[in-house]
Write a protein that holds these residues in place. Structure first.
Motif, PDB file in Angstrom:
ATOM      1  N   UNK A  99     -12.725   3.793  -6.845  1.00  0.00           N
ATOM      2  CA  UNK A  99     -12.355   2.522  -7.487  1.00  0.00           C
ATOM      3  C   UNK A  99     -13.238   1.430  -6.921  1.00  0.00           C
ATOM      4  N   UNK A 100     -13.957   0.789  -7.832  1.00  0.00           N
ATOM      5  CA  UNK A 100     -14.808  -0.319  -7.418  1.00  0.00           C
ATOM      6  C   UNK A 100     -13.959  -1.593  -7.502  1.00  0.00           C
ATOM      7  N   UNK A 101     -13.587  -2.133  -6.357  1.00  0.00           N
ATOM      8  CA  UNK A 101     -12.664  -3.276  -6.327  1.00  0.00           C
ATOM      9  C   UNK A 101     -13.281  -4.549  -6.895  1.00  0.00           C
ATOM     10  N   UNK A 105       0.824  -1.210   0.000  1.00  0.00           N
ATOM     11  CA  UNK A 105       0.000   0.000   0.000  1.00  0.00           C
ATOM     12  C   UNK A 105       0.861   1.264   0.000  1.00  0.00           C
ATOM     13  N   UNK A 106       2.145   1.083  -0.182  1.00  0.00           N
ATOM     14  CA  UNK A 106       3.008   2.263  -0.246  1.00  0.00           C
ATOM     15  C   UNK A 106       2.694   3.025  -1.540  1.00  0.00           C
ATOM     16  N   UNK A 113       1.207   1.743  -5.247  1.00  0.00           N
ATOM     17  CA  UNK A 113      -0.180   2.104  -5.594  1.00  0.00           C
ATOM     18  C   UNK A 113      -0.191   2.860  -6.919  1.00  0.00           C
ATOM     19  N   UNK A 114       0.700   3.830  -7.035  1.00  0.00           N
ATOM     20  CA  UNK A 114       0.734   4.664  -8.252  1.00  0.00           C
ATOM     21  C   UNK A 114       1.161   3.861  -9.481  1.00  0.00           C
ATOM     22  N   UNK A 115       1.990   2.854  -9.228  1.00  0.00           N
ATOM     23  CA  UNK A 115       2.437   2.019 -10.338  1.00  0.00           C
ATOM     24  C   UNK A 115       1.262   1.192 -10.877  1.00  0.00           C
ATOM     25  N   UNK A 153      -7.726  -6.516  -0.349  1.00  0.00           N
ATOM     26  CA  UNK A 153      -7.860  -6.733  -1.800  1.00  0.00           C
ATOM     27  C   UNK A 153      -7.002  -5.723  -2.551  1.00  0.00           C
ATOM     28  N   UNK A 154      -7.049  -4.479  -2.075  1.00  0.00           N
ATOM     29  CA  UNK A 154      -6.271  -3.433  -2.745  1.00  0.00           C
ATOM     30  C   UNK A 154      -4.770  -3.747  -2.644  1.00  0.00           C
TER      31      UNK A 154
END
Lengths: 463, 244
Positions: free
Chosen positions: B162-164, B45-46, B50-52, B235-236
């Motif tokens: 964002x709908x996971x 979650x860093x 996340x951005x990648x 999940x994220x």
């Protein structure tokens, strides 16, 4: 010529034995009879006879000439603007002349060039040229349309928007949908109804303007119309729902919403008196009383031979609760005075109604006109502000003295402050709780208020 | 026993109204495959990871992400939302629940939630496109009149939602089904046997409001709601993992 003053016409175009025409007296009587019957025009057979009678005047079938000879006027047509002569049409040229006279070309051109000239409204034209307008509007031969006649004089291609301007019509392309949606949402959020009837029949012209804009979007959608307005089966509620993003069912108030508001308010008032009595809080003229009746025979009485029910009976005093949106009507006021004038009626239990109180749990604009008459009848009045301040006092006292008893009540309540919020909501925004989306809260509130009143009685009986 | 004591929460008075707030850290949520996964894969979650994985979230600071899930008394928009579970990523992973102890407190819960939105820059739900967000919008606007202009809830969310559920379908094609329970089981190996079934949640709330001893059941619902949001964070983290 016949002995009875009738006559037979012979000649080319008539049958061999000739065409019989009644005497002038007979025709006149028949004309008057049909006029009295109020029919929109003469019957076909009478018109035929008059046409034949016209031959004697002008040598051709001529109803108008016959009527002139007989001295008959009418029949008249009943229109929105009054009675007009139906038999005689104003010729097209005369109508056009009237249009040009009323809306002179120079004025129209000045308007078109953007000068500060507003063409006269069509209603003034109708008042001045009633026959001309209705001849254009009603007659088949004139195209059954004043607009068509108007546009023959001032064609739309040459003078775009002129007819809309004289008829003050809302033009769909000029409607700012964002602002319309915002106005509707603002009304909705402030608890004001946005139904078709509430806007259409409102005394406020801005409400009527909203209504006109919505109707224009329905009947005459703009050309760059979103799909929602182009649907075949568009309705008022559908369009408002699309504009505002609300549910259709939330736009129309729930059936029986008035009853829900009344029932909830009556329950709050019941809780109010029950707990005031238990806590020993004096309420103006009402000393704390134990005998409070909300149901049953005790709160029934007779008035004008009919059985009536007070919303609450406290000892021998009657309490009537008025709530919701809507001005107190004359009939309701008379009814109220008849029922609750002290000493005028008796409870079914035999005691006289010694005193009465009306609680106006609503905005003063709905009842202020009736206050002097109610007071003159000897009925005391509790207004919302006073009620609200006392209710706050009662809630505070309940929380201090009976918090554990409140925890036992089912259905549960998180905080008793809801009682104050609900009371305020029913006055300020009464349409919110009657929405379908608040059905659960409404039912819960109703049951909770009942349980709260029962709890007060239980505690009172136990003490 | 009072509900707030049972669940370790406190009554919050917010803008003149009140509701129950329960807050817990990851450690307080107990030991289970989800909490273990989150503790072990926290680095997923860093921000750089996340951005990648989600380049659209390049503007979002780490502590401005909110995972949420709502519990309702039924499936239609006319049913109340009585609980909103949330997980935030701050220094650690914290989860909370806004719980309405009656139908009126729903208003306070929604107000509080609405005021939280501007503090966050990215929102995560599971099937929120179809359920949570439309339901919230309806309750906020129609039932309580809390949105006073034409701004929608999505406008508040700045479109960073964002709908996971959809992301899982893309990331793990071929699963038998994509309910949160199945994903928990198949991806993380968690089986919530002791947990209350989602279909029983409305009934549990009714029992709590009307019954005499519904506290324990509703405490399980609150726990269930908070766990769901932890699963969203897991999940994220799973989606942001590095594939080998």
């Amino acid at each position: 010529m016949h002995p009875g003053s009738g006559f037979t016409i012979y000649g080319p175009g008539f049958r061999k034995r000739g065409q019989y025409v009644e005497s002038d007296d007979t025709l006149r009587t028949r004309c008057h009879r049909e006029i009295e019957q109020g029919k929109p025009g003469f019957s076909k057979s009478l018109k035929n006879r008059l046409a034949v009678r016209g031959i004697l005047e002008s040598g051709r079938y001529d109803t108008a000439a016959a009527k002139k000879a007989l001295g008959i006027e009418g029949p008249f047509m009943q229109t929105k603007r009054g009675k007009i002569k139906s038999g005689v049409l104003v010729p097209r040229e005369d109508i056009k002349r009237a249009i040009v006279k009323f809306w002179p070309l120079e004025q129209v051109q000045a308007w078109q060039q953007g000068e500060d000239v507003k063409p006269e409204n069509i209603t003034s034209f109708i008042e001045k040229y009633k026959r001309e307008y209705h001849s254009a509007q009603l007659s088949q031969s004139h195209g059954k349309s004043f607009r068509r006649m108007f546009e023959e004089v001032y064609p739309t291609e040459k003078y775009p928007g002129l007819y809309d301007s004289v008829t003050s019509r809302t033009i769909s392309s000029a409607i700012d949908m964002r602002s319309l949606a915002a106005s509707l949402q603002s009304r909705f959020n402030n608890g004001l109804p946005i139904t078709q009837a509430s806007l259409r029949y409102s005394a406020d012209s801005s409400d009527k303007r909203l209504y006109n804009q919505i109707i224009t979007l329905i009947t005459n959608p703009p050309t760059d119309t979103p799909i929602m307005f182009a649907e075949k089966r568009r309705s008022y509620n559908k369009v408002v729902a699309q504009l505002t993003g609300l549910d259709e069912e939330d736009i129309s108030p729930l059936r029986g919403s008035r009853n829900y508001i009344a029932a909830l308010t009556e329950e709050i008032v019941h809780v109010f008196f029950r707990w005031a009595s238990l806590l020993g809080i004096p309420l103006g003229n009402h000393a704390p009383q134990r005998d409070i009746f909300r149901t049953g025979e005790e709160r029934k009485f007779h008035c004008n031979g009919k059985e009536c029910r007070a919303d609450l009976r406290i000892s021998n005093n009657a309490v009537e609760v008025k709530a919701g949106i809507g001005s107190l009507q004359e009939k309701e006021l008379e009814d109220l005075i008849d029922k609750y004038t002290p000493g005028a009626n008796s409870w079914l239990t035999g005691h006289s109604i010694e005193a009465s109180t009306v609680i106006f749990h609503t905005h003063p604009r709905f009842y202020s006109h009736a206050v002097p008459r109610i007071r003159d009848a000897g009925i005391s009045i509790i207004e919302y502000e006073w009620f609200f301040s006392k209710l706050k006092q009662i809630v505070k006292a309940i929380k201090q003295c009976h918090s554990s008893a409140i925890e036992d009540i089912r259905p549960r309540i998180g905080s008793l402050d809801y009682l104050v919020c609900l009371s305020e909501e029913l006055v300020v925004n009464p349409t919110r709780i009657v929405k379908e989306s608040n059905a659960e809260r409404r039912e819960w509130s109703f049951h909770f208020l009942k349980s709260l009143a029962d709890k007060a009685r239980e505690l009172q009986d136990g003490s | 026993m009072a509900l707030e004591k049972l669940v370790g929460g406190k009554i919050i008075s917010y803008k003149g109204e009140s509701f129950l707030l329960v807050e817990k850290s990851l450690e307080e949520m107990g030991d289970n495959p989800i909490t273990r996964y989150l503790a072990e894969h926290k680095q997923n979650l860093s921000l750089d990871k996340v951005r990648k994985r989600f380049p659209g979230l390049h503007h979002v600071p780490k502590n401005a992400m909110l995972y949420f899930d709502v519990e309702t008394t039924g499936l239609s928009g006319n049913h109340a939302i009585f609980s909103i579970g949330m997980t935030h990523l701050t220094e650690g992973i914290n989860t909370s629940c806004l719980f309405a102890r009656d139908y009126w407190e729903e208003r306070a819960v929604l107000k509080y939630f609405l005021d939280l939105l501007p503090e966050h820059h990215a929102f995560f739900t599971y099937n929120g496109d179809s359920f949570d967000i439309p339901r919230l919008e309806k309750r906020i606007r129609n039932a309580h009149g809390l949105l006073h202009d034409s701004k929608s809830l999505r406008d508040f969310m700045n479109s960073a939602h964002i709908d996971l559920y959809h992301e899982m379908r893309k990331a793990c094609p071929g699963l038998q089904d994509y309910t949160l329970r199945s994903v928990e089981k198949l991806v993380f190996g968690l089986s919530r046997r002791e947990d209350i079934a989602s279909s029983k949640v409305p009934e549990a709330y009714q029992e709590y409001i009307n019954g005499t001893d519904g506290e324990e059941k509703i405490a399980r619902v609150i726990q269930h709601n908070m766990r769901d949001t932890l699963t969203l964070a897991a999940i994220f983290a799973y989606l942001c993992r590095e594939k080998h």
